[in-house]
Write an enzyme that holds these catalytic residues in place. Sequence first.
Site, PDB file in Angstrom:
ATOM      1  N   THR A 202       9.644  28.813  36.939  1.00 33.39           N
ATOM      2  CA  THR A 202       9.523  30.209  36.486  1.00 33.39           C
ATOM      3  C   THR A 202       8.888  30.239  35.095  1.00 33.39           C
ATOM      4  O   THR A 202       9.116  29.330  34.290  1.00 33.39           O
ATOM      5  CB  THR A 202      10.922  30.851  36.449  1.00 33.39           C
ATOM      6  OG1 THR A 202      11.414  30.917  37.788  1.00 33.39           O
ATOM      7  CG2 THR A 202      10.894  32.258  35.866  1.00 33.39           C
TER       8      THR A 202
ATOM      9  N   GLU B   4      16.793  27.030  37.824  1.00 36.87           N
ATOM     10  CA  GLU B   4      15.823  25.973  37.497  1.00 36.87           C
ATOM     11  C   GLU B   4      16.511  24.614  37.419  1.00 36.87           C
ATOM     12  O   GLU B   4      15.978  23.612  37.900  1.00 36.87           O
ATOM     13  CB  GLU B   4      15.139  26.282  36.158  1.00 36.87           C
ATOM     14  CG  GLU B   4      14.156  27.437  36.248  1.00 36.87           C
ATOM     15  CD  GLU B   4      13.579  27.854  34.900  1.00 36.87           C
ATOM     16  OE1 GLU B   4      12.482  28.410  34.896  1.00 36.87           O
ATOM     17  OE2 GLU B   4      14.225  27.640  33.860  1.00 36.87           O
TER      18      GLU B   4
HETATM   19  C1  5RP Z   1      12.103  30.117  32.307  1.00 34.03           C
HETATM   20  C2  5RP Z   1      11.692  28.848  31.679  1.00 34.03           C
HETATM   21  C3  5RP Z   1      10.227  28.663  31.443  1.00 34.03           C
HETATM   22  O1  5RP Z   1       9.809  27.545  32.151  1.00 34.03           O
HETATM   23  C4  5RP Z   1      10.002  28.477  29.981  1.00 34.03           C
HETATM   24  O2  5RP Z   1      10.518  29.615  29.309  1.00 34.03           O
HETATM   25  C5  5RP Z   1       8.506  28.328  29.666  1.00 34.03           C
HETATM   26  O3  5RP Z   1       7.859  29.529  29.955  1.00 34.03           O
HETATM   27  P1  5RP Z   1       6.313  29.713  29.679  1.00 34.03           P
HETATM   28  O4  5RP Z   1       5.591  28.814  30.610  1.00 34.03           O
HETATM   29  O5  5RP Z   1       6.054  31.174  29.947  1.00 34.03           O
HETATM   30  O6  5RP Z   1       6.058  29.366  28.242  1.00 34.03           O
HETATM   31  O7  5RP Z   1      12.457  27.986  31.371  1.00 34.03           O
HETATM   32  O8  5RP Z   1      13.504  30.224  32.367  1.00 34.03           O
END
Ligand code: 5RP
Length: 262
Positions: free
Chosen positions: A33, A111
């Site tokens: 995500t 996750e």
């Molecule tokens: C979501 C997450 C995402 O992987 C993390 O926040 C990185 O996000 P982005 O790729 O938008 O920087 O842990 O819960």
Amino acid sequence: MAYELPPMDKAKFIAAKRAVEFVETGMRVGLGTGSTAAWMVRCLGELVREDGLKITGVPTSSRTADLAREVGIDVVSLDKAKWLDVTIDGADEFDKNLNLIKGGGGALLQEKIVATASDRMIVIADASKEVGTLGAFPLPVEVVPFGWNTTKALIEEMLISLDVLGRLVTLRMNGRQPFITDEGNYILDLHLKRIGGPHQMAMVLNQIPGVVENGLFIDICDVVVLGYGDGRVELRDINEGTVQEEHLDFVESENLFTDMLD
Ligand code: 5RP
């Protein structure tokens, strides 16, 4: 339609494009995500639609599930898939041991369950995610809504005895309401600035009643695929102890980019 992606997005795209090369027909794939993981889902969708790749995807959030279906990936629950070949996800921070902070997007619980149920976890990131010591990014902790203020107080008390630089704990908000996770919980963000002992922190947090899970992913990630805006990509494999550098050519007129503008 010509569209120039900002360098940060190019870096995320490059990492995602290289990471999907690890996916083969028949695999059960955990779908992360966040904005980097969304690139990966789009890249996988393209392989499914145009190259006949056959995979089963297990999303880590309702957002990712929607996107995966939209791009043509078959989606099943983790209960149905049971065990996965690989999970590809983003991260908020990673250190030299490939320990992570995750949960900036609020999906850390699913996750972590999905990544742990996978033979291999591949993290895709741009260079801004690499840190010497974890903790500049606030550590997300998922807590049940019941008694969350007491849980917060217990966390604050626990932090006194741990190797951290900051001890501010805030409830994540969505406008004027608490942010609610896909599992119906709240998120507390721990502004620690530096986490001296991430293993200990991860264990201690999960012993506090009310804490469901924390965003430290310790000894879970196997490979980081680090993308750069100029097409360079670096693959760091913690099990093999290898670092591999490559270069990817890409054209920004690819369908993926025009899809993004719809
Ligand atoms: C979501 C997450 C995402 O992987 C993390 O926040 C990185 O996000 P982005 O790729 O938008 O920087 O842990 O819960």
